[in-house]
Scaffold this motif. Structure first.
Motif, PDB file in Angstrom:
ATOM      1  N   SER A   1      39.986  22.703  44.044  1.00 39.70           N
ATOM      2  CA  SER A   1      38.765  22.266  43.367  1.00 39.70           C
ATOM      3  C   SER A   1      39.061  22.074  41.892  1.00 39.70           C
ATOM      4  CB  SER A   1      37.646  23.298  43.549  1.00 39.70           C
ATOM      5  OG  SER A   1      38.054  24.556  43.052  1.00 39.70           O
ATOM      6  N   ILE A   2      38.253  21.242  41.235  1.00 38.73           N
ATOM      7  CA  ILE A   2      38.418  20.966  39.812  1.00 38.73           C
ATOM      8  C   ILE A   2      37.083  21.218  39.113  1.00 38.73           C
ATOM      9  CG2 ILE A   2      38.982  19.232  38.067  1.00 38.73           C
ATOM     10  CD1 ILE A   2      40.615  17.780  40.154  1.00 38.73           C
ATOM     11  N   ASP A   3      37.129  21.939  37.992  1.00 38.26           N
ATOM     12  CA  ASP A   3      35.929  22.208  37.196  1.00 38.26           C
ATOM     13  C   ASP A   3      36.219  21.895  35.744  1.00 38.26           C
ATOM     14  OD1 ASP A   3      33.953  23.843  39.080  1.00 38.26           O
ATOM     15  OD2 ASP A   3      35.991  24.567  39.464  1.00 38.26           O
ATOM     16  N   GLN A   4      35.154  21.526  35.009  1.00 39.91           N
ATOM     17  CA  GLN A   4      35.287  21.315  33.582  1.00 39.91           C
ATOM     18  C   GLN A   4      34.810  22.570  32.866  1.00 39.91           C
ATOM     19  OE1 GLN A   4      33.856  17.564  32.302  1.00 39.91           O
ATOM     20  NE2 GLN A   4      34.573  17.796  30.205  1.00 39.91           N
ATOM     21  N   VAL A   5      35.642  23.089  31.950  1.00 35.67           N
ATOM     22  CA  VAL A   5      35.315  24.272  31.164  1.00 35.67           C
ATOM     23  C   VAL A   5      35.319  23.839  29.705  1.00 35.67           C
ATOM     24  CG1 VAL A   5      35.890  26.667  30.644  1.00 35.67           C
ATOM     25  CG2 VAL A   5      36.475  25.712  32.871  1.00 35.67           C
ATOM     26  N   GLY A   6      34.140  23.536  29.172  1.00 37.41           N
ATOM     27  CA  GLY A   6      34.077  22.969  27.826  1.00 37.41           C
ATOM     28  C   GLY A   6      34.761  21.616  27.806  1.00 37.41           C
ATOM     29  N   LYS A   7      35.754  21.454  26.933  1.00 38.95           N
ATOM     30  CA  LYS A   7      36.521  20.212  26.860  1.00 38.95           C
ATOM     31  C   LYS A   7      37.777  20.269  27.717  1.00 38.95           C
ATOM     32  CE  LYS A   7      34.968  19.216  22.138  1.00 38.95           C
ATOM     33  NZ  LYS A   7      35.375  18.951  20.721  1.00 38.95           N
TER      34      LYS A   7
ATOM     35  N   TYR B   1      39.909  21.447  31.518  1.00 39.68           N
ATOM     36  CA  TYR B   1      39.760  21.361  32.966  1.00 39.68           C
ATOM     37  C   TYR B   1      40.457  22.548  33.619  1.00 39.68           C
ATOM     38  CZ  TYR B   1      38.190  16.591  32.154  1.00 39.68           C
ATOM     39  OH  TYR B   1      37.486  15.500  31.731  1.00 39.68           O
ATOM     40  N   ALA B   2      39.861  22.997  34.721  1.00 38.33           N
ATOM     41  CA  ALA B   2      40.450  24.099  35.490  1.00 38.33           C
ATOM     42  C   ALA B   2      40.549  23.665  36.945  1.00 38.33           C
ATOM     43  CB  ALA B   2      39.605  25.358  35.358  1.00 38.33           C
ATOM     44  N   ALA B   3      41.768  23.645  37.474  1.00 32.38           N
ATOM     45  CA  ALA B   3      41.985  23.330  38.890  1.00 32.38           C
ATOM     46  C   ALA B   3      42.298  24.632  39.616  1.00 32.38           C
ATOM     47  CB  ALA B   3      43.133  22.338  39.043  1.00 32.38           C
ATOM     48  N   THR B   4      41.580  24.880  40.716  1.00 31.05           N
ATOM     49  CA  THR B   4      41.724  26.138  41.445  1.00 31.05           C
ATOM     50  C   THR B   4      42.216  25.893  42.855  1.00 31.05           C
ATOM     51  OG1 THR B   4      39.860  27.025  40.180  1.00 31.05           O
ATOM     52  CG2 THR B   4      40.559  28.273  42.121  1.00 31.05           C
ATOM     53  N   LEU B   5      43.241  26.629  43.229  1.00 30.40           N
ATOM     54  CA  LEU B   5      43.730  26.656  44.607  1.00 30.40           C
ATOM     55  C   LEU B   5      43.332  28.014  45.179  1.00 30.40           C
ATOM     56  CD1 LEU B   5      45.549  25.730  47.025  1.00 30.40           C
ATOM     57  CD2 LEU B   5      47.456  26.823  45.808  1.00 30.40           C
TER      58      LEU B   5
ATOM     59  N   ILE C   1      44.736  30.642  42.635  1.00 32.29           N
ATOM     60  CA  ILE C   1      45.501  30.206  41.474  1.00 32.29           C
ATOM     61  C   ILE C   1      44.595  29.278  40.677  1.00 32.29           C
ATOM     62  CG2 ILE C   1      47.524  28.951  40.649  1.00 32.29           C
ATOM     63  CD1 ILE C   1      48.403  31.373  42.122  1.00 32.29           C
ATOM     64  N   GLN C   2      44.465  29.539  39.375  1.00 32.93           N
ATOM     65  CA  GLN C   2      43.657  28.635  38.540  1.00 32.93           C
ATOM     66  C   GLN C   2      44.500  28.142  37.376  1.00 32.93           C
ATOM     67  OE1 GLN C   2      39.723  29.478  36.121  1.00 32.93           O
ATOM     68  NE2 GLN C   2      39.253  28.980  38.257  1.00 32.93           N
ATOM     69  N   CYS C   3      44.698  26.825  37.321  1.00 35.94           N
ATOM     70  CA  CYS C   3      45.486  26.186  36.264  1.00 35.94           C
ATOM     71  C   CYS C   3      44.532  25.543  35.264  1.00 35.94           C
ATOM     72  CB  CYS C   3      46.419  25.131  36.841  1.00 35.94           C
ATOM     73  SG  CYS C   3      47.581  25.778  38.055  1.00 35.94           S
ATOM     74  N   VAL C   4      44.716  25.818  33.984  1.00 35.33           N
ATOM     75  CA  VAL C   4      43.816  25.336  32.940  1.00 35.33           C
ATOM     76  C   VAL C   4      44.600  24.462  31.974  1.00 35.33           C
ATOM     77  CG1 VAL C   4      42.250  26.011  31.082  1.00 35.33           C
ATOM     78  CG2 VAL C   4      42.393  27.396  33.160  1.00 35.33           C
ATOM     79  N   GLY C   5      44.035  23.300  31.646  1.00 34.18           N
ATOM     80  CA  GLY C   5      44.672  22.378  30.721  1.00 34.18           C
ATOM     81  C   GLY C   5      43.689  21.317  30.293  1.00 34.18           C
ATOM     82  N   ASN C   6      44.188  20.287  29.586  1.00 29.61           N
ATOM     83  CA  ASN C   6      43.274  19.277  29.046  1.00 29.61           C
ATOM     84  C   ASN C   6      43.415  17.923  29.719  1.00 29.61           C
ATOM     85  OD1 ASN C   6      45.739  18.545  28.103  1.00 29.61           O
ATOM     86  ND2 ASN C   6      45.168  18.399  25.940  1.00 29.61           N
TER      87      ASN C   6
END
Length: 735
Positions: free
Chosen positions: A619-625, A627-631, A592-597
């Motif tokens: 895990s948490i990654d920055q995608v441009g400006k 954020y994407a949190a992945t379970l 599951i990947q949740c994307v937001g700011n």
């Protein structure tokens, strides 16, 4: 692939209307995509003669032209740079379809007012009406000069240029198993068999060798080259091809270049055999060597690109250097020029896999490589060479000046195939009589003997016929699939048991979708990280960015999220089920990947653990400006894990907040692992409440099941965690 109907009519008696013939091709041979009459493209276009040119009163680059179009003189506003009085030009009248300045979609012309002057048509440039190949433009504003065309004003353009052919376009995907069909002669053979009409192939001239010029061929890579025919011709005059040849090539999408190069292309689309022409005087030692490339050897090809080769590439070399990529593209150093007088002609048969892999490695696709990789018949080089020499003699004044070398490593003789008549009837489900089977196979060029049990020898041009089932397919398609009565399949279909892990995956995906996630599918390949020695590498990747098998779902999901963010999507959730590939182990994962700011993406991803009822790696990654949190969840672990229930504690807990800054962005799962290990048994919860660049706001939940914790005891645990994060990640605590 495009076929010229007029060209086919040279070999087979065909009706004037091409559509019924195209329908027969679809029914018996391969799918016809469409049938196009050349003349339709040039409707409302005529030959015009410019009678008068005056300046446009309101535009320096425009002229006012009076043009004779046969029935009348019309006024046309034109910006052509080369217009002149008494010049024969192409005039598109109102109603014609053109591309304005050669750009964009077709538009329908109408009488227009341009800077206050009426224009009743257009004087055309080649790019505006699709004649770039017959009339190459030297500048953007150059119009077509028809000075060499003997046609009166008002003559329809298609008639004046001889563009009255019909083009049949075949779907290449339906030809991949038929190397003999990538040419006009191949389809002529088929139509001759379908219509039961004679095939009118002219007898090819034979040529005697000559020892005037030294020439030798050495095939070193014998397992990669099955046949190589070479010869040198001299007294060659390089010039434009005659109109009929240029028209035939242009009609099927090939650009005329000069008579020598055009002849090699003509033979390829006529007989199916790719050829290559070398400038003999540019070959060191008058020798051809078929070999594998040397390590890091380079070759500049005809398209001007320089390629670094490996020892897996097959090349055609002279005594010193590589001169061509075998079966793919020639080299620039031995290219035919206007000054060429002596030409070495190559007509060869290469191992299909060698050509296909070589073309893929260098990302080059040519008409020649497409044919070579289809397993061309070994007899084709001979037919192609005789036809090329014939045309070179007629159109370029060429004379054979060397021995005709024919090096082969395999036989062209087909092997006989045993075919049971009863097997044909059983497999097709049709009562096809033995006599009809023999007639069909004979019409296709096979030699048939015997009764009930037939011995069938395929013709030399059918390298695809090797087993009985392939012969039965030939019988069935020529008999007509439409003539075979359909019969229902009879049998019992038992439902297959569903694997527990697949069933679990579908249940979890459905839950995620119901909670607002979008399901996606990615390739199992991804790019290799720098210094990655653990991932499983592909031997022949589709492209360099997909060179390894993925070890997680997160990486490719980040690419999907980035593309959606670029397209304006915001605050979304993705779900994917798929396989990941660890050294020695293949696992089923769900991500599951949740994307937001903001930091809420972590809480959203963590919330899916509750929704799905199972835990995974966060895990948490920055995608441009953003954020994407992945379970990411290992589904095998979910299946086998034992469920335990912990009672609600009687004593209150303590929450402490940390602000930790990292030099780089580590995986959250790695950070969480360090926190939990150093926090001990009293640490019952870890959460992220803020994210800013490489800094995380982390909330710790401390609780005992035996007593109420003191604040100083909780602060000691916090300090231990801070020290552990500093040691592991060089992170600092911002107080």
């Amino acid at each position: 692939m495009k076929l010229s109907y007029r060209w086919l009519q040279d070999y087979v008696d065909l009706p004037a209307d091409a559509q019924p013939v195209a329908d027969l091709i679809t029914a018996h041979v391969a799918e016809v995509e469409h049938v196009d009459r050349q003349a339709d493209q040039f409707a409302q276009m005529v030959v015009g003669v410019i009678k008068e040119i005056t300046p446009h009163p309101k535009a320096d680059k425009l002229k006012l032209c009076r043009v004779d179009v046969g029935t009348e003189e019309v006024g046309i506003v034109c910006g052509g740079s080369n217009i002149a009085v008494d010049q024969a030009v192409i005039v598109a009248l109102p109603g014609a379809q053109v591309r304005w300045h050669g750009q964009g979609e077709l538009i329908t012309l109408a009488t227009a007012t341009i800077r206050g002057e009426t224009s009743s048509g257009m004087i055309c440039a080649s790019s505006e009406i699709g004649l770039d190949q017959l009339f190459p433009q030297s500048s953007e504003r150059e119009i077509i000069d028809l000075g060499k065309i003997a046609a009166q004003a008002g003559t329809p353009l298609a008639e004046a240029l001889g563009l009255t052919d019909t083009i049949i376009t075949i779907d290449n995907k339906t030809l991949t198993h038929r190397p003999d069909l990538f040419c006009h002669v191949g389809f002529a053979r088929e139509l001759s068999a379908i219509l039961r009409t004679p095939l009118k192939l002219p007898a090819l001239r034979q040529f005697e060798k000559n020892d005037q010029l030294p020439f030798a061929v050495t095939v070193q890579a014998r397992e990669h080259c099955r046949r190589y025919i070479g010869v040198v011709v001299d007294h060659v005059t390089v010039k434009p091809s005659p109109d009929w040849l240029q028209q035939r090539l242009s009609a099927i999408g090939l650009r005329p270049i000069n008579n020598v190069v055009d002849i090699t292309n003509y033979v390829m689309v006529e007989y199916g055999q790719p050829l290559h022409a070398f400038d003999y005087d540019k070959l060191a030692g008058g020798k051809i060597v078929v070999r594998l490339a040397k390590a890091k050897e380079t070759l500049t090809t005809l398209d001007g690109k320089t390629h670094q080769l490996t020892q897996e590439h097959l090349v055609i070399a002279d005594q010193q250097t590589a001169q061509a990529l075998a079966g793919i593209m020639g080299g620039a150093s031995s290219e035919i020029s206007n000054n060429t007088q002596r030409v070495a002609i190559e007509s060869a048969n290469f191992l299909p896999t060698t050509i296909r892999l070589g073309a893929q490695r260098l990302a080059i696709r040519t008409d020649g490589s497409t044919r070579h990789e289809k397993n061309l018949p070994v007899v084709f080089p001979e037919l192609g060479m005789w036809r090329a020499l014939e045309l070179l003699q007629d159109l370029a004044g060429a004379q054979v000046a060397s021995q005709i070398v024919d090096e082969r490593t395999t036989s062209a003789e087909p092997k006989p195939i045993t075919l049971e008549v009863a097997y044909v009837q059983r497999l097709t489900g049709a009562p096809i009589a033995e006599k009809q089977i023999v007639e069909i196979l004979s019409q296709l060029g096979c030699t048939v003997s015997g009764a009930k049990t037939l011995q069938v020898v395929p013709p030399t041009h059918r390298s695809d016929l090797t087993i009985a089932e392939e012969l039965i397919e030939e019988v069935a398609r020529m008999y007509g699939y439409q003539a075979i009565t359909p019969a229902p399949l009879v049998g019992t279909l038992e439902p297959q048991p569903v694997e527990p892990i697949w069933k679990l995956a579908q249940q979890l995906v459905q839950k995620a979708i119901e909670a607002g996630a979008y399901e996606v599918y990615n390739y199992s390949f991804c790019s290799a990280a720098k210094g990655d020695n653990q991932s499983i590498r592909l031997l022949n990747p589709i492209n360099p960015d997909q060179a390894v098998l993925r070890q997680n779902l997160r990486t490719n999901l980040l690419g999907v999220s980035e593309r959606n963010l670029d397209r304006g999507e915001r605050d979304f959730t993705l779900v994917e089920y798929g396989h990941v590939y660890l050294p020695g182990e293949e696992q089923h994962h769900l991500a599951i990947q949740c994307v937001g700011n903001g930091p809420d993406v972590y809480r959203r991803a963590k919330g899916f653990q509750t929704i799905l009822g199972c835990a995974g790696e966060l895990s948490i990654d920055q995608v441009g400006k953003w954020y994407a949190a992945t379970l990411e969840i290992d589904l095998h672990g979910v299946l086998i894990q034992e469920k335990k229930f912990i009672p609600i504690p009687d004593f209150p807990g303590i929450e402490l907040d940390l602000s930790i800054e990292f030099p780089e962005s580590p995986l959250w799962s790695d950070v969480e692992a360090v926190i939990r290990k150093s926090g001990g048994n009293l640490l019952v919860g870890v959460d992220v409440f803020d994210i800013y660049k490489n800094a995380l706001g982390i909330r710790l939940m401390l609780q005992s099941v035996e007593r109420t914790l003191a604040m100083d005891e909780a602060e000691k645990i916090r300090d231990t965690i801070v020290q552990a994060l500093h040691k592991q990640f060089n992170a600092t605590h911002r107080y």
